[in-house]
Write an enzyme that holds these catalytic residues in place. Structure first.
Site, PDB file in Angstrom:
ATOM      1  N   ALA A 174       0.832  -1.192   0.000  1.00 27.93           N
ATOM      2  CA  ALA A 174       0.000   0.000   0.000  1.00 27.93           C
ATOM      3  C   ALA A 174       0.869   1.246   0.000  1.00 27.93           C
ATOM      4  CB  ALA A 174      -0.913   0.023   1.231  1.00 27.93           C
ATOM      5  N   TYR A 175       0.296   2.339  -0.490  1.00 22.72           N
ATOM      6  CA  TYR A 175       0.916   3.647  -0.376  1.00 22.72           C
ATOM      7  C   TYR A 175       0.439   4.225   0.949  1.00 22.72           C
ATOM      8  CZ  TYR A 175       2.464   8.351  -1.776  1.00 22.72           C
ATOM      9  OH  TYR A 175       3.104   9.561  -1.866  1.00 22.72           O
ATOM     10  N   TRP A 190      -3.313   2.511  13.446  1.00 20.55           N
ATOM     11  CA  TRP A 190      -2.161   2.833  14.301  1.00 20.55           C
ATOM     12  C   TRP A 190      -1.158   1.665  14.321  1.00 20.55           C
ATOM     13  CZ3 TRP A 190      -3.358   6.156  19.219  1.00 20.55           C
ATOM     14  CH2 TRP A 190      -4.226   7.210  18.884  1.00 20.55           C
ATOM     15  N   TYR A 212      -5.173   9.782   1.003  1.00 20.56           N
ATOM     16  CA  TYR A 212      -4.853   8.411   1.398  1.00 20.56           C
ATOM     17  C   TYR A 212      -6.118   7.641   1.765  1.00 20.56           C
ATOM     18  CZ  TYR A 212      -3.537   4.631   4.579  1.00 20.56           C
ATOM     19  OH  TYR A 212      -3.445   3.417   5.207  1.00 20.56           O
TER      20      TYR A 212
END
Length: 214
Positions: A1-2, A91, A66
């Site tokens: 993932a970015y 997180w 995002y």
């Protein structure tokens, strides 16, 4: 993932290629080969204005590039391969890569004082625990059946970034760095962060019999 949340605000095209288009392509490939997909997503699909732990059916309303790219990636994957399991987490930290825990330990060792946001609430997730949860889903699927859909996973408990940092420094034995709480407004970032992103894990626990540690 970015996952470079702030950088994504300017690197929009690449963010969407990775988080949306690649997820769709994986779904297409899986469908063509009669395979299944387990995909990791994020709490950033929510706007963070909630006051109780988010369930999987709560409306999504991402506020950042995002978050929007990940939400569209979820939708694109499920359209291409309905036989997919999406696991939203939050997180995330581990001994690898860049993350809050490693950064706070490094800064705590280098500085005499730190300011940490105290009005964003969520639940840290140990990457190793997430891996064990995914492995449990695989074991369940092999023994019984694969159950597609959206699931939430984080460790148990609720905290703020400030309180999390206090515990990190305590566990790391850092005593010479003074940590002060600040508000989100006092620490502006390129991308908006959810103020509240606690996830309800009832579904994943009841479906797969997963026990979640703190």
């Amino acid at each position: 993932a970015y996952t470079a949340v702030d950088k994504a605000e300017d690197d929009v095209e690449l963010c969407y290629k990775i988080n949306r288009d690649a997820a769709r392509n994986l779904g297409i490939a899986a469908s063509n080969n009669k395979a299944k997909v387990i995909h990791v997503s994020t709490d950033y699909v929510f706007d963070g204005t909630g006051t109780r732990p988010y369930v999987e059916t709560d409306p999504v309303s991402p506020k950042s590039v995002y978050g929007k790219s990940k939400q569209e990636g979820e939708a694109a994957l499920l359209e291409a391969c309905p036989d997919s399991a999406i696991i939203r987490t939050a997180w995330l930290y581990s001994i690898f890569g860049n993350n809050f825990v490693k950064t706070m330990i490094k800064l705590g060792q280098e500085r005499d004082a730190l300011n940490v946001v105290a009005d964003q609430t969520g639940t840290p997730t140990n990457a190793a625990d997430l891996v064990h949860a995914i492995a449990s889903i695989l074991d369940y699927s092999e023994a019984y059946e694969f159950k597609p859909g959206i699931y939430h996973y984080s460790n148990e408990g609720v905290t703020t970034w400030y309180d999390f940092n206090i515990q990190i420094h305590k566990d790391a034995g850092i005593t010479t760095c003074k940590v002060s709480p600040i508000t989100t407004d006092q620490y502006p970032t390129r991308a908006s962060r959810p103020q509240y992103s606690v996830l309800n894990k009832t579904k994943i626990k009841e479906t797969f019999g997963i026990e979640i540690p703190q």
